[in-house]
Design a protein around this motif. Structure first.
Motif, PDB file in Angstrom:
ATOM      1  N   PRO A 121       0.846  -1.203   0.000  1.00  0.00           N
ATOM      2  CA  PRO A 121       0.000   0.000   0.000  1.00  0.00           C
ATOM      3  C   PRO A 121       0.880   1.251   0.000  1.00  0.00           C
ATOM      4  N   LEU A 122       0.438   2.259  -0.737  1.00  0.00           N
ATOM      5  CA  LEU A 122       1.222   3.491  -0.794  1.00  0.00           C
ATOM      6  C   LEU A 122       1.398   4.118   0.590  1.00  0.00           C
ATOM      7  N   VAL A 123       0.395   4.009   1.445  1.00  0.00           N
ATOM      8  CA  VAL A 123       0.560   4.563   2.799  1.00  0.00           C
ATOM      9  C   VAL A 123       1.623   3.802   3.578  1.00  0.00           C
ATOM     10  N   ALA A 124       1.692   2.470   3.356  1.00  0.00           N
ATOM     11  CA  ALA A 124       2.715   1.691   4.050  1.00  0.00           C
ATOM     12  C   ALA A 124       4.092   2.115   3.560  1.00  0.00           C
ATOM     13  N   VAL A 125       4.213   2.358   2.256  1.00  0.00           N
ATOM     14  CA  VAL A 125       5.475   2.849   1.713  1.00  0.00           C
ATOM     15  C   VAL A 125       5.824   4.185   2.363  1.00  0.00           C
ATOM     16  N   ALA A 126       4.806   5.028   2.516  1.00  0.00           N
ATOM     17  CA  ALA A 126       5.050   6.337   3.115  1.00  0.00           C
ATOM     18  C   ALA A 126       5.520   6.195   4.557  1.00  0.00           C
ATOM     19  N   THR A 127       4.890   5.322   5.329  1.00  0.00           N
ATOM     20  CA  THR A 127       5.331   5.182   6.727  1.00  0.00           C
ATOM     21  C   THR A 127       6.753   4.633   6.782  1.00  0.00           C
ATOM     22  N   LEU A 128       7.080   3.725   5.859  1.00  0.00           N
ATOM     23  CA  LEU A 128       8.462   3.231   5.809  1.00  0.00           C
ATOM     24  C   LEU A 128       9.433   4.351   5.476  1.00  0.00           C
ATOM     25  N   PHE A 129       9.054   5.159   4.495  1.00  0.00           N
ATOM     26  CA  PHE A 129       9.965   6.205   4.039  1.00  0.00           C
ATOM     27  C   PHE A 129      10.106   7.341   5.054  1.00  0.00           C
ATOM     28  N   ALA A 130       9.144   7.455   5.950  1.00  0.00           N
ATOM     29  CA  ALA A 130       9.317   8.432   7.022  1.00  0.00           C
ATOM     30  C   ALA A 130      10.600   8.107   7.781  1.00  0.00           C
ATOM     31  N   PHE A 131      10.868   6.818   7.912  1.00  0.00           N
ATOM     32  CA  PHE A 131      12.116   6.451   8.573  1.00  0.00           C
ATOM     33  C   PHE A 131      13.289   6.468   7.607  1.00  0.00           C
ATOM     34  N   VAL A 132      13.070   5.929   6.409  1.00  0.00           N
ATOM     35  CA  VAL A 132      14.153   5.882   5.423  1.00  0.00           C
ATOM     36  C   VAL A 132      14.778   7.275   5.257  1.00  0.00           C
ATOM     37  N   LEU A 133      13.927   8.305   5.222  1.00  0.00           N
ATOM     38  CA  LEU A 133      14.384   9.656   4.890  1.00  0.00           C
ATOM     39  C   LEU A 133      14.745  10.503   6.102  1.00  0.00           C
ATOM     40  N   MET A 134      14.676   9.918   7.305  1.00  0.00           N
ATOM     41  CA  MET A 134      14.933  10.744   8.476  1.00  0.00           C
ATOM     42  C   MET A 134      16.375  11.243   8.483  1.00  0.00           C
ATOM     43  N   PRO A 135      16.557  12.538   8.747  1.00  0.00           N
ATOM     44  CA  PRO A 135      17.919  13.056   8.702  1.00  0.00           C
ATOM     45  C   PRO A 135      18.813  12.393   9.741  1.00  0.00           C
ATOM     46  N   GLY A 136      20.031  12.078   9.335  1.00  0.00           N
ATOM     47  CA  GLY A 136      21.024  11.568  10.281  1.00  0.00           C
ATOM     48  C   GLY A 136      20.923  10.092  10.575  1.00  0.00           C
ATOM     49  N   VAL A 137      19.820   9.681  11.202  1.00  0.00           N
ATOM     50  CA  VAL A 137      19.749   8.293  11.655  1.00  0.00           C
ATOM     51  C   VAL A 137      18.899   7.396  10.768  1.00  0.00           C
ATOM     52  N   GLY A 138      18.197   7.961   9.797  1.00  0.00           N
ATOM     53  CA  GLY A 138      17.339   7.154   8.931  1.00  0.00           C
ATOM     54  C   GLY A 138      18.134   6.210   8.049  1.00  0.00           C
ATOM     55  N   LEU A 139      17.429   5.300   7.397  1.00  0.00           N
ATOM     56  CA  LEU A 139      18.073   4.271   6.582  1.00  0.00           C
ATOM     57  C   LEU A 139      19.020   4.883   5.548  1.00  0.00           C
TER      58      LEU A 139
END
Lengths: 314, 284, 438
Positions: free
Chosen positions: A136-154
């Protein structure tokens, strides 16, 4: 060939014996056709035609303070065109469209060509690339909230190992739209690759063999044979990709809400905000009418393409 | 394949190995968000940890995040609702698209072309674009905040009609005519002869329909508000977003996995059918 | 077929569940939770308790996302003719609900109890009535309220040679401390002195806090048609924030999303953050290193805006549902329940009597940080509320985000924010203050 398959599908009905065909037509009355179509038509009427008409009426209805109707006119469109945010959203949608569609399709072609041979390894790699498609696109978005986090994200965590400094991907108007574009490419490229794979399968191997005998290298064969023959497939992908670019906003709503500084505000989000955040249904309707008109002209322009693409049986 | 590869001269083979390695690397990087989701969902990640992004399985798996997710989110109900919505839409769609698809494929009647184009209008108009007027319609029909309200706009599918029309056109007429000559009623003919023959089209449409409605978010979000009407995607955002505020990444990963998991597993198991359906149908 | 059967079964189960409580008045209650999912669960527990204690009422609590989303959902539900009986609404949206005529006043319900509206509001902290009463009538009953607080990492203070018991009290000290707290490794900043949240909603609230601390008023509290963005107090606050980023370099550039800010504070990559008192319990539970809280430092005066949410009864509810709603609201804002919610979340309890309870006194003794939040209440002012509040707020937020990324100067940002906000306010202004005898 891709066309061969689709043409076979389109031609199939013509191979029938005409005499019998006519008998069937007369045996089944027009009223039966009416009843067969009625359920679909009724539902389309309720949820497509009426809403379109309603958006149209709403767009030309003018309201005073507190929603008091004060007549009809083009005032909503005037206000829409006078709104800098609208043009910004249009521009953003254009950048988002170009930034998403072109790389996804190029990636899909490169991956499709690279993975076309049916080996076990390729099957595994294809699966890995197609996985995001079913999320689901929302699930991708929740994942990317972490992927894109400055500094500590994926992303930053692993970029840091290459000595690249932390980036505030979603927090800067310069990068936020590109972060959203990256997400969309990740989500959609695998989907488009599937069509490329099917298109490639339909290219007769003899063409490549013949070119090889003529001394053509892999690169020149790609440009002289593969790419031209993929054209209908690519046209089809292009249409789907454009529809996606206009109608998908789950990720924008979840990740940025259109910000920072309106930098990720695309048209549908603009409509959503005008209607629900600013309670300006007239302006929302005017923007809706414009989007609907754009999508409808796209569907008229691409009917043939869609019709062909709809029949890629692999 | 093997004999062919042996024909390559040595430098070509090195190049080929390099390409394979490059592809593997690319696929691996491509998969990192999903890998992270798997790893983080069972990994103990202290708040504010600087290596929350680590992909190393260097830990004793914990089920704490899943336990949290089930404690904070009403996953069972969300699954049930999502199943009801996706299957409910599909059931009705299969009937409407088969009937209309047949009419367009086999019958001649006045205004057929015009009607066909009128149907096709919906092809590019994904419902989110009409979200504002559609919500009004749902309210007017008294379906606001109900599961049928989520489903109704999707009951008719121009795209499905189009697909079934094409499918029926590939089926020779002889079968139907034989059935009618044998005394079958029209309904029997459709049910016993045409539907089985059109099965590939129907299956393809089903998979695409299920996938896209399982994943749908904005529309169910807008037309429901009771907690007992929430579907998975809406439920996910309702608490994952606060988990994100709280920087509770293990919980975010676990909950996302719970929502995406069923389709990922289904895809891995029935990959051929999925891929064929996507190709068969094109648009979701 | 099997599918159809199982669907029918599921349907039957749902109907059964729905028919268990026939006699009770069924009402629904929309509530947002801005931080931490555990709060949503606790709210469900509270409502379950209420249902048990009141068999004649059956409340369904619906978690409706953020404050902004709860506003959208409530409006949609009212439009659909299915208004919730109670909604927990961001305190500064109530003015707009009143302007749009979407909310019922509490005055008749209060009078029926034999109280005057003044008595009733007198039970709450004085700073709260500004947002609860509009045009002389009570439209919201405060339930969870907050003010912004300065959270700081005590260990980082000690390490930087600062006294963790002496937090900065003025902007001057704030910058000095931030400079000392910022740490570099090569050209990389490993710890920032300050982070301010940049996400929509909380960004506007934070800027209004700084504007108030700078002596400003921010908006016209008596009439929803004026907002003061292009004024010395706001421009000063914006310049201060811009300087933190671009001049003193003690705060990272760009919009800081709240999850990233919280994560950085937990992980020690930032020493001081501004966040709501509503996050207090959550941070206390999850922060491994010792932290403390303090007043928002002042430039001209100590002043902060109220935040949080009040309970409203949207228009369109039957008398019976209204009575049930009133009962729920009274129960939720009773000293015991509201005190318990305060201890669980960190929001302060809006009813003063909650602080007279022994369990509350004991809690405050054990958690001096909660006491700081309470003390700051003396300097609290109403939260900005105008016509078209969310859009007016966003008009500033978009400009501030541009400023934070170095795209605009504070003066430019304030100017265009003011112009955009004025355009948004125009319909209301034209219909009221500029609606003159012709």
């Amino acid at each position: 060939m891709a066309q061969a398959l689709t043409e076979a599908a389109i031609l199939a009905p013509r191979l029938e014996r005409p005499a019998q065909a006519r008998r069937t037509h007369s045996a089944i009355s027009t009223s039966l056709a009416f009843w067969l179509l009625a359920p679909s038509f009724f539902l389309l009427f309720l949820f497509t035609y009426v809403p379109i008409l309603e958006a149209l009426t709403q767009a030309v209805s003018l309201e005073g303070f507190g929603g008091k109707p004060i007549g009809y006119g083009l005032g909503n469109f005037q206000r829409l065109f006078a709104d800098a945010s609208f043009w910004k959203a249009l521009w953003n949608n254009l950048v988002y469209g170009l930034g998403t569609v072109a790389p996804s399709i190029i990636l899909a072609v490169v991956l499709g060509v690279a993975l076309q041979e049916a080996t076990r390894l390729n099957a595994l790699l294809r699966t890995m690339i197609v996985f995001p498609v079913v999320l689901p696109l929302v699930a991708v978005a929740t994942l990317f909230a972490f992927v894109l986090m400055p500094g500590v994200g994926l992303l930053d965590h692993h970029l840091a190992k290459l000595g690249i400094a932390a980036t505030n991907w979603l927090g800067s108007p310069d990068t936020a739209l590109y972060a959203i574009i990256g997400l969309s490419i990740w989500k959609n490229a695998g989907y488009y690759m599937l069509f490329v794979l099917a298109g490639l399968q339909a290219i007769a191997p003899e063409l490549h063999e013949a070119a090889k005998l003529d001394g053509a290298g892999p690169v020149s064969r790609f440009f002289r044979i593969t790419l031209p023959l993929l054209k209908p497939t690519l046209a089809f992908i292009l249409v789907i990709a454009i529809i996606n670019v206009v109608t998908q906003i789950d990720h924008v709503i979840v990740l940025t809400g259109g910000g920072p500084s309106d930098s990720t505000n695309i048209i549908l989000n603009y409509i959503f905000q005008a209607a629900h955040q600013q309670g300006d249904s007239g302006r929302a309707a005017a923007a809706t009418v414009i989007s609907v008109a754009a999508l409808l002209s796209l569907s008229v322009a691409s009917l043939r393409t869609l019709e062909r693409g709809m029949h890629y049986e692999s | 394949m093997k004999t062919r590869r042996a024909r390559f001269p040595a430098p070509r083979r090195t190049l080929r190995l390099l390409a394979v390695a490059l592809l593997c690397g690319f696929a691996l990087i491509w998969s990192t968000p999903l890998l992270w989701m798997l790893v983080a969902s069972v990994r103990d990640i202290p708040f504010g940890s600087t290596d929350a992004a680590s992909l190393m399985p260097d830990f004793k798996p914990t089920n704490a995040h899943f336990a949290d997710a089930f404690a904070q989110g009403d996953f069972v109900r969300w699954y049930v609702n999502t199943l009801l919505v996706t299957l409910g839409i599909l059931m009705v769609q299969l009937v409407t698209i088969t009937l209309a698809g047949y009419a367009f494929a086999r019958m001649e009647f006045r205004g057929k072309n015009l009607l066909f184009y009128l149907f096709l209008l919906q092809l590019t108009l994904a419902p989110p674009i009409l979200i504002v007027p559609n919500t009004l319609m749902i309210v007017r029909l008294g379906l606001y905040d109900s599961l049928p309200g989520i489903m109704a706009p999707y009951f008719a599918s121009a795209f499905g009609v189009f697909l079934m029309r094409q499918t029926f056109k590939t089926i020779p007429r002889d079968f139907e005519e034989a059935a009618i000559l044998d005394g079958a009623s029209f309904a029997q003919m459709i049910r016993l002869v045409l539907v089985p023959l059109a099965r590939p089209g129907l299956i393809a449409f089903s998979i695409v329909s299920l996938t896209s409605h399982w994943n749908e978010f904005l529309w169910p979000l807008m037309v429901t508000d009771s907690p007992d009407k929430m579907v998975l995607t809406v439920g996910l955002t309702s608490f994952v977003r606060s988990a994100e505020q709280a920087a509770d990444w293990g919980l975010v990963a676990a909950a996302t996995l719970l929502v995406a998991g069923p389709l990922l597993v289904a895809f891995a198991l029935f990959q051929r059918q999925f891929v064929n359906s996507f190709l068969f149908t094109g648009i979701k | 077929m099997r599918l159809v059967r199982s669907m029918a079964l599921a349907g039957a189960l749902l109907t059964m569940a729905a028919t268990t409580a026939v006699a009770a008045t069924r009402i629904d209650f929309f509530f947002p939770v801005p931080v931490d999912g555990a709060l949503a669960k606790e709210m469900q527990n509270l409502v379950a308790r209420f249902n048990q204690e009141n068999p004649d009422i059956e409340v369904t609590a619906a978690y409706t996302g953020t404050y902004d989303e709860t506003d959208i959902k409530t409006r949609a539900a009212i439009k659909a003719g299915k208004p919730p009986a109670v909604a927990l609404m961001s305190a500064n949206f109530i003015t707009q609900y009143h302007i749009d005529d979407l909310v019922d006043p509490f005055d008749p319900l209060v009078r029926a109890e034999g109280k005057t509206p003044e008595d009733f509001m007198g039970e709450f902290w004085p700073a709260l009535s500004g947002n609860a009463r509009v045009d002389g009538k009570i439209y919201g009953v405060p339930f969870q309220n907050s003010t912004p607080l300065l959270y700081y990492n005590a260990e980082a203070f000690t390490e930087a040679g600062l006294d963790p018991d002496k937090p900065p009290t003025t902007w001057e000290e704030w910058v000095e401390d931030a400079k000392k707290l910022t740490r570099h490794e090569g050209d990389k900043t490993t710890r920032y002195g300050i982070m301010l949240p940049g996400t929509y909603d909380i960004l506007g609230w934070t800027i209004s806090a700084l504007t108030l601390s700078n002596g400003g008023q921010y908006y016209n509290p008596d009439w929803g048609g004026e907002i003061y963005y292009d004024t010395p107090s706001t421009v000063g606050a914006l310049t201060f924030v811009d300087d933190l980023v671009h001049k003193f370099k003690v705060m990272p550039e760009g919009t800081i999303q709240t999850p990233a800010m919280n994560n950085a504070f937990f992980g020690g990559q930032v020493a001081m953050i501004v966040s709501s008192t509503g996050s207090l319990s959550f941070i206390r539970q999850n922060m491994k290193t010792p932290f403390k809280v303090a007043f928002i430092p002042r430039n001209v005066r100590n002043a902060v805006p109220i935040g949080g949410a009040s309970l409203i009864i949207p228009k369109g509810n039957s008398q019976e549902r209204k009575q049930a709603a009133w009962k729920l609201i009274k129960w939720l804002t009773s000293p015991q329940i509201s005190g318990g919610w305060s201890r669980f979340t960190g929001y302060f309890a809006p009813v003063k009597a909650a602080y007279e309870l022994p369990e509350m006194k004991e809690f405050l003794d054990k958690n001096p940080d909660a006491k700081v939040a309470l003390e700051q209440l003396a300097f609290a002012k109403p939260w900005f509320a105008t016509y078209n509040t969310v859009a007016v707020r966003k008009a500033l937020e978009d400009e501030v985000q541009a400023m934070l990324s170095g795209k605009k100067t504070p003066t430019e940002a304030a100017k265009s924010a003011q112009a955009n906000a004025n355009a948004l306010l125009k319909p209301y202004v034209d219909a009221t203050a500029l609606n003159l005898p012709k």
